[in-house]
Structures are given as structure tokens and as C-alpha cells.
Design an enzyme around this catalytic site. Sequence first.
Site, PDB file in Angstrom:
ATOM      1  NE  ARG A 181      37.686  42.980  13.578  1.00 55.21           N
ATOM      2  CZ  ARG A 181      38.187  42.306  14.599  1.00 55.21           C
ATOM      3  NH1 ARG A 181      37.532  41.269  15.089  1.00 55.21           N
ATOM      4  NH2 ARG A 181      39.343  42.641  15.126  1.00 55.21           N
TER       5      ARG A 181
ATOM      6  CD  GLN B 292      44.185  49.203  10.435  1.00 56.87           C
ATOM      7  OE1 GLN B 292      44.920  48.739   9.567  1.00 56.87           O
ATOM      8  NE2 GLN B 292      43.050  48.625  10.787  1.00 56.87           N
TER       9      GLN B 292
ATOM     10  CE  LYS C 283      44.021  41.826   9.160  1.00 52.39           C
ATOM     11  NZ  LYS C 283      43.355  42.820   8.292  1.00 52.39           N
TER      12      LYS C 283
ATOM     13  CG  ASP D 130      37.401  46.632  14.200  1.00 48.37           C
ATOM     14  OD1 ASP D 130      37.190  46.955  13.022  1.00 48.37           O
ATOM     15  OD2 ASP D 130      38.547  46.591  14.697  1.00 48.37           O
TER      16      ASP D 130
END
Length: 281
Positions: free
Chosen positions: A242, A29, A267, A170
Amino acid sequence: MTMDIFLSLLRQTGLEGGRTRLDVSKSSQFLTALLLIAPCAKNDVEIEVVGDREMPYIDITLAVMEAFGVQVVSDGYKYFRIEGGQRYQPRIYNVEPDASNASYFFAAAALTGGRVTVQHLHLDSMQGDVQFVRILEQMGCQVAVSDIGITVTGPHQLKGVDVDMRAISDTALTLAAIAPFADSKVTIRNIEHTRWQETDRIHAMVTELRRLGVPVIEHQDGLEVSPSSITPAAIDTYEDHRMAMAFSLVGLKARGIRINDPDCVSKTFPNYFEVLQGLYS
């Protein structure tokens, strides 16, 4: 320094450009952020990348930058040069559905023996997480691809799997949440980098599965989950969206599951629980 003052300084001084080295071993990221702002620098930006990581999200970043008229010169994932003074050009751009968030609905079908279609999502998506359906296929699900989207139909009984999830990490929490319902052990490998995300996701997965009475072995780069009945419990989410979305799936098969701090899903998916409830209608 307040954020307002900081942003004011950014507006006043701009970005000079130059050369830097960036370690991406814990997250790509940072590289995405630097790439996105680099065209606006006064001078060229050169980025030397160190650290070993699969970087499917960098492919997405570069494709989007190109779509908006910005050129990036690269040598694999080790070196990038972006000419300063470029400008993003306006255009009409179709945004793909979020493949990471789609994983919860595919997993819901897998877990319940139901059928779920996510429209406008296809296996040639730039998002690596769409390949989560291939893991569900290994677990006994039927996966159908059409012009409409991707449809997953769950089996009578899920099978255990041993998978490397480095490129689609993820969705590792999604798999961990449904793993206790498989007929044999589920092993998730090569996701050590998730220890430095919103929370230490490996340890969080292990902790909450054990809270549910599930036998789990924690490894530095992953975990092993054995088939188990579920003990009702309240699941801590560690301010990680998550964790909340993945462990909510357990409640599709077991009573007494509560999600602490469910609002953390805001989020990326503020109305997640409403959409999940909509599957019943």
C-alpha cells in the site's frame, strides 16, 4: 520445523476445537483466520474477543461463511460459537472488486481533475473501504453511482479534511499521498492500529512525506499533512504494497518521484503499475 512437516502435522492431527480468548486490538485478521477454520474442527469452537476495534472485515467473513453453508452464532463482536464438523458447500459466488485497491484510481481522478469509473463496485458493498469516495466527496470531488459502478470526477482544487479513518484504515495511505495537494490541512485520525500492519504505517507515511518536503505532524493515532510543493525523491516502501501504490499517485502531479521495490505490490495487485499506466491511454 519446516513448513512441509508443519502442514503434515496439521493434516494428521486436525483441529480439536475448544474455547479461546483472542485480542483483536491490533488486527481483526487473526479472528478472520480462526473463524474460517473453526467449522472444520472436531468439536465446537468458542471465541471470546477482547480488545476494541471496528471490524468491518469480520462482517465480510461471516457473510461469506454463511454463503457457503456454515453457521456462526455470535454476540455482537464479543463472542462467537461455531459448531464443529460443519462443511463448506460448493456454489457459484461473485467476488466484488477490491475496494481498497480501487481507492488509488479514485484518488488519481481526484488528484488530476480527471474522471475514473470502477465497474461492478457499489456503495452497498460489504467492504467498508468503498466509503473512501465519501471522503473524496468532502474534498470537492463529484461521486456518481450507477448500475455500472462508481465514478469519481476530480475538482479543480482539492479541499482539506479532518477525518476519522478507523473503519477504512487501508485507504489512509491513499489519502495521505494526495493530502499535500489540498488547499488546507488534511488530518487523519484514529488509525493507531495501522502501526502493527505490514509496517508502522503512520510513521512510514510521515517519513516519506517529509522526504518529499511536506510538513507533517505525527500523532500516536494519525497525522496532519499541510499543503506543500513536492521535492523529487525516491520513496521507500517498507515491503508494504500500500505504500508503493499510494505514493505512486504523487507522480501524477510531481516530477521525479521514484518508487523503491515496486514489486512489493505483488501481494495484492501484481500488475498495478500497468493498470495505472493504462489510465493514460
